[in-house]
Scaffold this motif. Structure first.
Motif, mmCIF file in Angstrom:
data_model
loop_
_atom_site.group_PDB
_atom_site.id
_atom_site.type_symbol
_atom_site.label_atom_id
_atom_site.label_comp_id
_atom_site.label_asym_id
_atom_site.label_seq_id
_atom_site.Cartn_x
_atom_site.Cartn_y
_atom_site.Cartn_z
ATOM 1 N N THR A 153 46.227 -60.654 -46.292
ATOM 2 C CA THR A 153 45.834 -59.242 -46.226
ATOM 3 C C THR A 153 44.818 -59.027 -45.116
ATOM 4 O OG1 THR A 153 46.165 -59.042 -48.617
ATOM 5 C CG2 THR A 153 44.870 -57.320 -47.540
ATOM 6 N N LYS A 154 43.864 -59.930 -45.000
ATOM 7 C CA LYS A 154 42.874 -59.822 -43.927
ATOM 8 C C LYS A 154 43.541 -59.899 -42.555
ATOM 9 C CE LYS A 154 38.995 -61.849 -46.519
ATOM 10 N NZ LYS A 154 38.020 -62.961 -46.582
ATOM 11 N N GLY A 155 44.546 -60.767 -42.461
ATOM 12 C CA GLY A 155 45.265 -60.909 -41.193
ATOM 13 C C GLY A 155 45.976 -59.636 -40.777
ATOM 14 N N LYS A 156 46.585 -58.961 -41.735
ATOM 15 C CA LYS A 156 47.295 -57.704 -41.444
ATOM 16 C C LYS A 156 46.312 -56.626 -41.003
ATOM 17 C CE LYS A 156 51.175 -58.459 -44.631
ATOM 18 N NZ LYS A 156 51.848 -58.008 -45.885
ATOM 19 N N ILE A 157 45.156 -56.563 -41.675
ATOM 20 C CA ILE A 157 44.129 -55.595 -41.289
ATOM 21 C C ILE A 157 43.651 -55.869 -39.878
ATOM 22 C CG2 ILE A 157 41.767 -54.801 -41.771
ATOM 23 C CD1 ILE A 157 42.327 -55.381 -44.748
ATOM 24 N N LEU A 158 43.422 -57.130 -39.592
ATOM 25 C CA LEU A 158 42.891 -57.523 -38.289
ATOM 26 C C LEU A 158 43.866 -57.199 -37.162
ATOM 27 C CD1 LEU A 158 40.325 -58.865 -37.191
ATOM 28 C CD2 LEU A 158 41.514 -61.056 -37.283
ATOM 29 N N ASN A 159 45.147 -57.377 -37.407
ATOM 30 C CA ASN A 159 46.159 -57.103 -36.371
ATOM 31 C C ASN A 159 46.126 -55.650 -35.919
ATOM 32 O OD1 ASN A 159 47.132 -59.714 -36.286
ATOM 33 N ND2 ASN A 159 48.724 -59.353 -37.831
ATOM 34 N N ASN A 160 45.796 -54.752 -36.834
ATOM 35 C CA ASN A 160 45.779 -53.320 -36.515
ATOM 36 C C ASN A 160 44.529 -52.884 -35.762
ATOM 37 O OD1 ASN A 160 48.254 -52.907 -37.818
ATOM 38 N ND2 ASN A 160 47.276 -52.571 -39.801
ATOM 39 N N PHE A 161 43.466 -53.699 -35.847
ATOM 40 C CA PHE A 161 42.194 -53.271 -35.279
ATOM 41 C C PHE A 161 41.650 -54.194 -34.186
ATOM 42 C CE2 PHE A 161 42.265 -50.935 -39.212
ATOM 43 C CZ PHE A 161 41.552 -49.766 -38.958
ATOM 44 N N ASN A 162 42.183 -55.386 -34.077
ATOM 45 C CA ASN A 162 41.562 -56.407 -33.240
ATOM 46 C C ASN A 162 41.389 -55.969 -31.788
ATOM 47 O OD1 ASN A 162 40.434 -59.092 -33.061
ATOM 48 N ND2 ASN A 162 42.243 -59.622 -31.844
ATOM 49 N N ASP A 163 42.423 -55.378 -31.203
ATOM 50 C CA ASP A 163 42.346 -54.986 -29.786
ATOM 51 C C ASP A 163 41.275 -53.933 -29.559
ATOM 52 O OD1 ASP A 163 44.365 -56.744 -29.179
ATOM 53 O OD2 ASP A 163 45.952 -55.234 -29.217
ATOM 54 N N ASN A 164 41.188 -52.971 -30.506
ATOM 55 C CA ASN A 164 40.184 -51.913 -30.357
ATOM 56 C C ASN A 164 38.768 -52.438 -30.532
ATOM 57 O OD1 ASN A 164 42.175 -49.985 -29.915
ATOM 58 N ND2 ASN A 164 42.329 -49.458 -32.088
ATOM 59 N N PHE A 165 38.586 -53.313 -31.512
ATOM 60 C CA PHE A 165 37.251 -53.855 -31.767
ATOM 61 C C PHE A 165 36.774 -54.763 -30.642
ATOM 62 C CE2 PHE A 165 37.548 -53.432 -36.686
ATOM 63 C CZ PHE A 165 37.164 -52.101 -36.583
ATOM 64 N N SER A 166 37.691 -55.379 -29.933
ATOM 65 C CA SER A 166 37.313 -56.285 -28.846
ATOM 66 C C SER A 166 36.640 -55.535 -27.694
ATOM 67 C CB SER A 166 38.538 -57.044 -28.324
ATOM 68 O OG SER A 166 39.479 -56.135 -27.779
ATOM 69 N N LYS A 167 36.781 -54.209 -27.680
ATOM 70 C CA LYS A 167 36.157 -53.389 -26.644
ATOM 71 C C LYS A 167 34.688 -53.078 -26.950
ATOM 72 C CE LYS A 167 40.601 -51.058 -25.840
ATOM 73 N NZ LYS A 167 41.321 -49.762 -25.949
ATOM 74 N N LEU A 168 34.275 -53.358 -28.168
ATOM 75 C CA LEU A 168 32.906 -53.023 -28.578
ATOM 76 C C LEU A 168 31.906 -54.012 -27.993
ATOM 77 C CD1 LEU A 168 33.588 -52.316 -32.379
ATOM 78 C CD2 LEU A 168 33.394 -50.630 -30.532
ATOM 79 N N ASP A 169 30.838 -53.489 -27.395
ATOM 80 C CA ASP A 169 29.792 -54.378 -26.875
ATOM 81 C C ASP A 169 28.704 -54.570 -27.935
ATOM 82 O OD1 ASP A 169 28.175 -52.081 -26.848
ATOM 83 O OD2 ASP A 169 28.517 -51.709 -24.722
ATOM 84 N N GLU A 170 27.713 -55.377 -27.613
ATOM 85 C CA GLU A 170 26.653 -55.724 -28.568
ATOM 86 C C GLU A 170 25.891 -54.484 -29.042
ATOM 87 O OE1 GLU A 170 22.603 -58.481 -28.641
ATOM 88 O OE2 GLU A 170 24.213 -58.961 -27.229
ATOM 89 N N GLU A 171 25.640 -53.545 -28.141
ATOM 90 C CA GLU A 171 24.912 -52.323 -28.489
ATOM 91 C C GLU A 171 25.691 -51.484 -29.500
ATOM 92 O OE1 GLU A 171 24.574 -48.753 -25.751
ATOM 93 O OE2 GLU A 171 22.521 -49.561 -25.598
ATOM 94 N N MET A 172 26.988 -51.362 -29.301
ATOM 95 C CA MET A 172 27.819 -50.570 -30.214
ATOM 96 C C MET A 172 27.949 -51.253 -31.579
ATOM 97 S SD MET A 172 30.853 -48.784 -27.973
ATOM 98 C CE MET A 172 31.242 -50.155 -26.893
ATOM 99 N N ILE A 173 28.038 -52.587 -31.565
ATOM 100 C CA ILE A 173 28.132 -53.330 -32.829
ATOM 101 C C ILE A 173 26.863 -53.129 -33.658
ATOM 102 C CG2 ILE A 173 28.169 -55.659 -33.831
ATOM 103 C CD1 ILE A 173 30.046 -56.448 -31.496
#
Length: 314
Positions: A230-250
């Protein structure tokens, strides 16, 4: 208390000297109540938070010191028995209800189990806490690389915050603290394990918060029990978008969630102007398509963000 009374009775039967013992002005033992007393000699002293008073006929006053010593020694012995019973309960060993009732403090509304975890200086922290609670009925011991406190804590939130601050000031060590109310000593092992679980969750997910009450980390507990598939399926939908986040946004996301989506409080915590925070949230929405100012978006985003952080060890 019954053990102490029995012990005092044995002293009297062996020495034959009549005496009376009071705790907080309440008589707990009176030897030979039918004896005719002459002038009375008395001594008052503290053990923990309890005020003890011994009364004895003046002709026997030379025996006062030995009586006082025996009572203090017995009280200390009872404290050691409390620690032993706690250790046995934490190992899930069977202890009779009678034994628990005899030696353990009576459970009150504000009786709590507090569990503390440090990376280092565990023994030093125990000494610091024993100095803080010297003269109280708080039981302190270390168990499996944690420190345990059991006792009555009024204003528990203030207590644990003070403990955390004192340990840091004294030892320069940050600590995780988890606490829960005790309603039955027989379930002490379960309460301890739940406290430790919350601390381990905080470490596992690198949470900034370090103090946890009974209802803390419910979200993290749910997420921790999700299947990896289940975690894997969630991650597949968001991983590319989250990879754009920098340290300040996190950091902005973490603080915003921590402060319940409150713009004013989050901007204060981040030391930025409210408009700057709004700009950052707009930027996060642009990268992820989720506006975390909206409740429904925030719920879905938090689940995915949590899984992503765990996967990437952030």
């Amino acid at each position: 208390m019954k053990g102490l009374v029995k012990y005092l009775k044995e002293i009297y039967e062996n020495c034959g000297i009549p005496f009376e013992v009071y705790i907080d002005d309440e008589i707990i033992f009176k030897a030979n109540p039918d004896s005719n007393k002459g002038n009375v000699f008395e001594d008052i002293f503290l053990i923990g938070t309890k005020q003890f008073k011994i009364k004895i006929e003046e002709k026997y006053k030379d025996s006062m010191k030995i009586l006082k010593f025996c009572i203090k020694n017995k009280y200390k012995d009872n404290y050691n028995k409390k620690e032993k019973i706690i250790a046995q309960l934490l190992q899930n060993l069977n202890i009779s209800k009678e034994k628990i009732k005899e030696f353990m403090p009576q459970i009150k509304e504000d009786t709590f189990l507090v569990t503390i975890s440090l990376k280092e200086k565990l023994i030093e922290a125990v000494d610091v806490l024993k100095n803080i609670y010297n003269g109280t009925d708080i039981i302190i011991l270390n168990h499996e690389d944690t420190i345990i406190l059991i006792g009555v804590f009024e204003d528990i939130n203030d207590h644990v915050s003070s403990i955390s601050e004192t340990i840091y000031i004294s030892l320069y060590e940050k600590c995780y603290i988890s606490y829960c109310q005790i309603q039955n000593y027989e379930f002490l092992n379960d309460l301890y394990n739940d406290n430790v679980y919350k601390i381990n969750l905080a470490k596992k997910y690198n949470l900034s918060t370090m103090i946890f009450g009974e209802n803390s980390l419910l979200f993290e507990k749910i997420m921790d029990n999700l299947k990896e598939e289940t975690k894997g399926k969630i991650l597949n939908n968001f991983n590319d978008n989250f990879s754009k986040l920098d340290e300040e946004m996190i950091k902005t996301i973490e603080i915003f969630f921590k402060l319940d989506l409150n713009l004013s409080e989050a901007s204060k915590e981040l030391y930025v102007h409210r408009n700057t925070l709004i700009y950052r949230l707009d930027k996060i929405q642009k990268y992820t398509t989720y506006d975390i100012r909206k409740f429904n978006d925030a719920v879905l985003f938090k689940i995915a963000f949590f899984v992503w952080k765990q996967k990437n060890k952030i």
